[in-house]
Design a protein around this motif. Structure first.
Motif, PDB file in Angstrom:
ATOM      1  N   VAL A   1     -11.455  13.359   1.947  1.00  0.00           N
ATOM      2  CA  VAL A   1     -12.074  13.628   0.652  1.00  0.00           C
ATOM      3  C   VAL A   1     -12.034  15.118   0.341  1.00  0.00           C
ATOM      4  CG1 VAL A   1     -14.292  13.656  -0.570  1.00  0.00           C
ATOM      5  CG2 VAL A   1     -13.532  11.571   0.602  1.00  0.00           C
ATOM      6  N   ALA A   2     -12.309  15.955   1.320  1.00  0.00           N
ATOM      7  CA  ALA A   2     -12.286  17.400   1.102  1.00  0.00           C
ATOM      8  C   ALA A   2     -10.887  17.867   0.702  1.00  0.00           C
ATOM      9  CB  ALA A   2     -12.748  18.125   2.364  1.00  0.00           C
ATOM     10  N   PHE A   3      -9.866  17.386   1.400  1.00  0.00           N
ATOM     11  CA  PHE A   3      -8.494  17.709   1.014  1.00  0.00           C
ATOM     12  C   PHE A   3      -8.251  17.355  -0.457  1.00  0.00           C
ATOM     13  CE2 PHE A   3      -6.679  17.624   5.497  1.00  0.00           C
ATOM     14  CZ  PHE A   3      -5.925  18.789   5.388  1.00  0.00           C
ATOM     15  N   GLY A   4      -8.625  16.151  -0.842  1.00  0.00           N
ATOM     16  CA  GLY A   4      -8.367  15.703  -2.205  1.00  0.00           C
ATOM     17  C   GLY A   4      -9.135  16.502  -3.240  1.00  0.00           C
ATOM     18  N   ALA A   5     -10.407  16.772  -2.970  1.00  0.00           N
ATOM     19  CA  ALA A   5     -11.248  17.480  -3.934  1.00  0.00           C
ATOM     20  C   ALA A   5     -10.792  18.918  -4.136  1.00  0.00           C
ATOM     21  CB  ALA A   5     -12.708  17.449  -3.474  1.00  0.00           C
ATOM     22  N   LEU A   6     -10.167  19.504  -3.127  1.00  0.00           N
ATOM     23  CA  LEU A   6      -9.720  20.891  -3.221  1.00  0.00           C
ATOM     24  C   LEU A   6      -8.254  21.014  -3.627  1.00  0.00           C
ATOM     25  CD1 LEU A   6     -11.489  22.349  -0.058  1.00  0.00           C
ATOM     26  CD2 LEU A   6     -12.192  22.588  -2.445  1.00  0.00           C
ATOM     27  N   ALA A   7      -7.567  19.880  -3.804  1.00  0.00           N
ATOM     28  CA  ALA A   7      -6.126  19.922  -4.062  1.00  0.00           C
ATOM     29  C   ALA A   7      -5.777  20.769  -5.286  1.00  0.00           C
ATOM     30  CB  ALA A   7      -5.591  18.501  -4.238  1.00  0.00           C
ATOM     31  N   GLY A   8      -6.572  20.676  -6.326  1.00  0.00           N
ATOM     32  CA  GLY A   8      -6.279  21.427  -7.535  1.00  0.00           C
ATOM     33  C   GLY A   8      -6.544  22.908  -7.433  1.00  0.00           C
TER      34      GLY A   8
ATOM     35  N   PHE B   1       0.840  -1.203   0.000  1.00  0.00           N
ATOM     36  CA  PHE B   1       0.000   0.000   0.000  1.00  0.00           C
ATOM     37  C   PHE B   1       0.871   1.248   0.000  1.00  0.00           C
ATOM     38  CE2 PHE B   1      -2.428   3.063   2.784  1.00  0.00           C
ATOM     39  CZ  PHE B   1      -3.378   3.426   1.841  1.00  0.00           C
ATOM     40  N   VAL B   2       1.873   1.280   0.864  1.00  0.00           N
ATOM     41  CA  VAL B   2       2.769   2.436   0.934  1.00  0.00           C
ATOM     42  C   VAL B   2       3.558   2.573  -0.367  1.00  0.00           C
ATOM     43  CG1 VAL B   2       4.756   3.429   2.158  1.00  0.00           C
ATOM     44  CG2 VAL B   2       2.880   2.356   3.445  1.00  0.00           C
ATOM     45  N   ASP B   3       3.988   1.454  -0.942  1.00  0.00           N
ATOM     46  CA  ASP B   3       4.672   1.496  -2.240  1.00  0.00           C
ATOM     47  C   ASP B   3       3.788   2.142  -3.296  1.00  0.00           C
ATOM     48  OD1 ASP B   3       6.825   0.181  -1.110  1.00  0.00           O
ATOM     49  OD2 ASP B   3       6.318  -1.785  -1.972  1.00  0.00           O
ATOM     50  N   ALA B   4       2.505   1.789  -3.310  1.00  0.00           N
ATOM     51  CA  ALA B   4       1.587   2.344  -4.313  1.00  0.00           C
ATOM     52  C   ALA B   4       1.395   3.845  -4.121  1.00  0.00           C
ATOM     53  CB  ALA B   4       0.245   1.623  -4.236  1.00  0.00           C
ATOM     54  N   VAL B   5       1.333   4.278  -2.866  1.00  0.00           N
ATOM     55  CA  VAL B   5       1.223   5.714  -2.601  1.00  0.00           C
ATOM     56  C   VAL B   5       2.471   6.433  -3.092  1.00  0.00           C
ATOM     57  CG1 VAL B   5       1.076   7.465  -0.783  1.00  0.00           C
ATOM     58  CG2 VAL B   5      -0.381   5.431  -0.672  1.00  0.00           C
ATOM     59  N   ARG B   6       3.640   5.821  -2.890  1.00  0.00           N
ATOM     60  CA  ARG B   6       4.877   6.430  -3.387  1.00  0.00           C
ATOM     61  C   ARG B   6       4.835   6.585  -4.909  1.00  0.00           C
ATOM     62  NH1 ARG B   6      10.000   6.771  -1.456  1.00  0.00           N
ATOM     63  NH2 ARG B   6       9.641   5.232   0.203  1.00  0.00           N
ATOM     64  N   VAL B   7       4.364   5.563  -5.611  1.00  0.00           N
ATOM     65  CA  VAL B   7       4.263   5.634  -7.069  1.00  0.00           C
ATOM     66  C   VAL B   7       3.333   6.773  -7.477  1.00  0.00           C
ATOM     67  CG1 VAL B   7       3.424   4.420  -9.119  1.00  0.00           C
ATOM     68  CG2 VAL B   7       4.841   3.214  -7.445  1.00  0.00           C
ATOM     69  N   ASP B   8       2.211   6.906  -6.788  1.00  0.00           N
ATOM     70  CA  ASP B   8       1.280   7.996  -7.099  1.00  0.00           C
ATOM     71  C   ASP B   8       1.943   9.356  -6.901  1.00  0.00           C
ATOM     72  OD1 ASP B   8      -0.959   6.445  -7.799  1.00  0.00           O
ATOM     73  OD2 ASP B   8      -1.554   6.205  -5.698  1.00  0.00           O
ATOM     74  N   LEU B   9       2.649   9.527  -5.786  1.00  0.00           N
ATOM     75  CA  LEU B   9       3.317  10.803  -5.521  1.00  0.00           C
ATOM     76  C   LEU B   9       4.397  11.086  -6.556  1.00  0.00           C
ATOM     77  CD1 LEU B   9       3.646  10.631  -1.615  1.00  0.00           C
ATOM     78  CD2 LEU B   9       2.080  12.068  -2.934  1.00  0.00           C
TER      79      LEU B   9
ATOM     80  N   ARG C   1       0.603  12.764  -8.820  1.00  0.00           N
ATOM     81  CA  ARG C   1      -0.828  12.726  -8.507  1.00  0.00           C
ATOM     82  C   ARG C   1      -1.097  13.338  -7.134  1.00  0.00           C
ATOM     83  NH1 ARG C   1      -0.278   6.727 -10.272  1.00  0.00           N
ATOM     84  NH2 ARG C   1      -0.446   6.945 -12.544  1.00  0.00           N
ATOM     85  N   ALA C   2      -2.258  13.948  -7.007  1.00  0.00           N
ATOM     86  CA  ALA C   2      -2.704  14.435  -5.703  1.00  0.00           C
ATOM     87  C   ALA C   2      -3.224  13.248  -4.908  1.00  0.00           C
ATOM     88  CB  ALA C   2      -3.801  15.478  -5.869  1.00  0.00           C
ATOM     89  N   VAL C   3      -2.624  12.997  -3.757  1.00  0.00           N
ATOM     90  CA  VAL C   3      -2.994  11.845  -2.935  1.00  0.00           C
ATOM     91  C   VAL C   3      -3.457  12.331  -1.570  1.00  0.00           C
ATOM     92  CG1 VAL C   3      -2.230   9.683  -1.882  1.00  0.00           C
ATOM     93  CG2 VAL C   3      -1.271  10.404  -4.079  1.00  0.00           C
ATOM     94  N   SER C   4      -4.658  11.945  -1.207  1.00  0.00           N
ATOM     95  CA  SER C   4      -5.175  12.200   0.141  1.00  0.00           C
ATOM     96  C   SER C   4      -5.339  10.855   0.830  1.00  0.00           C
ATOM     97  CB  SER C   4      -6.508  12.948   0.089  1.00  0.00           C
ATOM     98  OG  SER C   4      -6.889  13.362   1.387  1.00  0.00           O
ATOM     99  N   LEU C   5      -4.702  10.709   1.985  1.00  0.00           N
ATOM    100  CA  LEU C   5      -4.665   9.418   2.668  1.00  0.00           C
ATOM    101  C   LEU C   5      -5.646   9.402   3.828  1.00  0.00           C
ATOM    102  CD1 LEU C   5      -1.464   7.380   3.383  1.00  0.00           C
ATOM    103  CD2 LEU C   5      -3.323   7.423   5.033  1.00  0.00           C
ATOM    104  N   ALA C   6      -6.518   8.413   3.838  1.00  0.00           N
ATOM    105  CA  ALA C   6      -7.490   8.219   4.919  1.00  0.00           C
ATOM    106  C   ALA C   6      -7.175   6.915   5.625  1.00  0.00           C
ATOM    107  CB  ALA C   6      -8.912   8.202   4.372  1.00  0.00           C
TER     108      ALA C   6
END
Length: 480
Positions: free
Chosen positions: A369-376, A311-319, A323-328
């Motif tokens: 979700v709010a963090f992610g939706a407002l990231a842009g 899971f952490v590896d996948a988040v690293r790939v996204d970053l 990509r904008a990543v919000s972690l819950a």
């Protein structure tokens, strides 16, 4: 962080723990502010009954609450362009015998009232086969206490039904009626079905949501207000386990996947069909099978049904892909999973779009979700870093590590009231939190060129559950 100007009422008008706010003062403030506002985000319980917790305790009659609700119709009539986003919280059936957040008698009769709640709903759904259990549960509670408790629920439900009427009339832009600390069976589920039936009759589902949540709902509605006129933000959901969507929650009546869909919709988001088309990635750490309260739980949470390193590896790939990543983190309620937090230290945490790990799964998801939706839309990077770092300090450092340490150091005082131990608790809190806070900033945020200024950490109320961590992140002053 998006550059939106936000006005909030004066503290004297707002509730303080179980002390009600001042609806009259709130009304005066709203009449003054509405003329210059684009949008209003309002809690029905605060406006009409003095606050979410006071709404479970005060004896204000329904007519008084409904008269206060009429202010929204007045504001819309005066300012037709004002978009009014509103939420209310179905009265919870508390899992703990808390005499402060509920009526005082709940400390003695909480178990019996919960049993009545379950029996009532089972009878309502399954008929006379459940009659004997309902009769037994009713006899176990003093009649005056049961009548008062049920009467409070009925008053608040009537307020929510009236809000649905305002939604149908066009007074409200969007309405969320959420369920706090709910479960599969109970009076909250019964209330939800009545609200859903009313929404069916009124035909308002395009602008209405009902789902498990409470404290985080302002995040969803502020997101709707800020993104007004934009296409829905598209979210790609990444789970810590391949079966994450089916994981069970403690304080919600549905599995993680359905809970996430509800929170995305409440914030005006939609699921993406692929990670490539997504506006943000919602990375969700779910339990292997079901949440548990005590870490580590090797039976249902930290199981082979998920793989945290992957899971952490996948988040690293996204970053790394930008990509904008919000972690819950919803593996455990009331704080981050300590094992995951350790693994996350290998990532550039300051590059996350958002983070959440507090209280219920719904609370965490709504803010993430709010963090992610407002990231842009972020324009103020110091504002964003402050909000992100603040969640990490509260949800991970305090909730997951410092709070249990302080409670143990004090000899495990009552979770409901520290009494004379409050000062000792705050000293312990500061001693244990401050070095962790400074180390987290140094490791992950110092290289951003931003500066951190902290105030004195303390408790919001005389209990360990809610800490206050004053943080101010600023752009570094230019040299020379």
């Amino acid at each position: 962080m998006t550059g939106a100007e936000v006005r909030v009422p004066p503290a004297r008008a707002l509730p303080d723990f179980f002390t009600p706010g001042d609806p009259a003062a709130l009304g005066d403030w709203l009449r003054t502010e509405a003329a210059g506002a684009d949008a209003l985000v309002v809690c029905l319980e605060t406006l009409c009954l003095g606050g979410m917790i006071p709404a479970r305790r005060v004896d204000d009659p329904l007519d008084t609450a409904l008269a206060r609700l009429e202010l929204l119709r007045e504001l819309k009539a005066r300012h037709p362009a004002l978009r009014i986003y509103t939420f209310g919280v179905v009265v919870r059936v508390a899992h703990d015998n808390d005499p402060h957040e509920e009526k005082p008698y709940y400390g003695e009769w909480g178990h019996e009232l919960r049993a009545y709640s379950t029996a009532f709903d089972r009878h309502a759904r399954h008929g006379e086969a459940e009659r004997a259990a309902l009769d037994d549960a009713r006899r176990a509670v003093p009649p005056d206490i049961l009548a008062d408790w049920v009467g409070t629920r009925e008053r608040n439900r009537a307020l929510h039904l009236a809000a649905l009427d305002l939604l149908a009339a066009g007074t409200l832009e969007h309405l969320c009626l959420t369920l706090d600390d709910t479960s599969e069976y109970g009076l909250a589920a019964y209330d939800r079905r009545l609200l859903e039936a009313r929404a069916d009759a009124l035909g308002v589902w395009a602008r209405f949501d009902t789902y498990p949540g409470a404290d985080e709902v302002p995040c969803a509605l502020v997101t709707r207000a800020v993104r007004h006129g934009l296409p829905p933000a598209r979210a790609w959901v990444r789970y810590s386990g391949t079966l994450g969507a089916s994981a069970g929650m403690i304080y919600e009546d549905r599995p993680a996947g359905e809970l996430i869909r509800a929170h995305l919709r409440a914030a005006g988001c939609v699921p993406a069909d692929s990670v490539g088309e997504a506006d943000f990635v919602l990375a969700v750490n779910t339990p292997g099978q079901r949440q548990a309260n005590v870490q580590p739980d090797l039976a249902t949470v930290d199981t082979p049904w998920r793989h945290l390193p992957a899971f952490v590896d996948a988040v690293r790939v996204d970053l790394d892909a930008g990509r904008a990543v919000s972690l819950a983190d919803i593996a455990y309620p009331n704080g981050a999973e300590r094992r995951l937090w350790g693994l996350l230290q290998a990532l550039p945490l300051a590059r996350l779009a958002g983070y959440g790990a507090w209280n219920t799964a719904g609370n965490t998801l709504g803010s993430a979700v709010a963090f992610g939706a407002l990231a842009g839309l972020v324009r103020d990077r110091a504002g964003h870093a402050g909000a992100l770092f603040g969640r990490m300090v509260d949800d991970a450092l305090y909730q997951a590590f410092v709070r249990p340490e302080v409670r143990a150091a004090l000899g495990h005082p009552s979770p409901f009231d520290l009494g004379e131990a409050r000062a000792d608790a705050e000293r312990e809190l500061r001693a244990r939190l401050t070095p962790r806070l400074e180390a987290l900033w140094s490791a992950h945020f110092a290289a951003t060129g931003l500066t951190l200024h902290t105030g004195e950490a303390h408790l919001a109320w005389p209990r360990l559950f809610t800490g206050v961590f004053p943080l101010n992140v600023r752009e570094a002053a230019p040299k020379g």
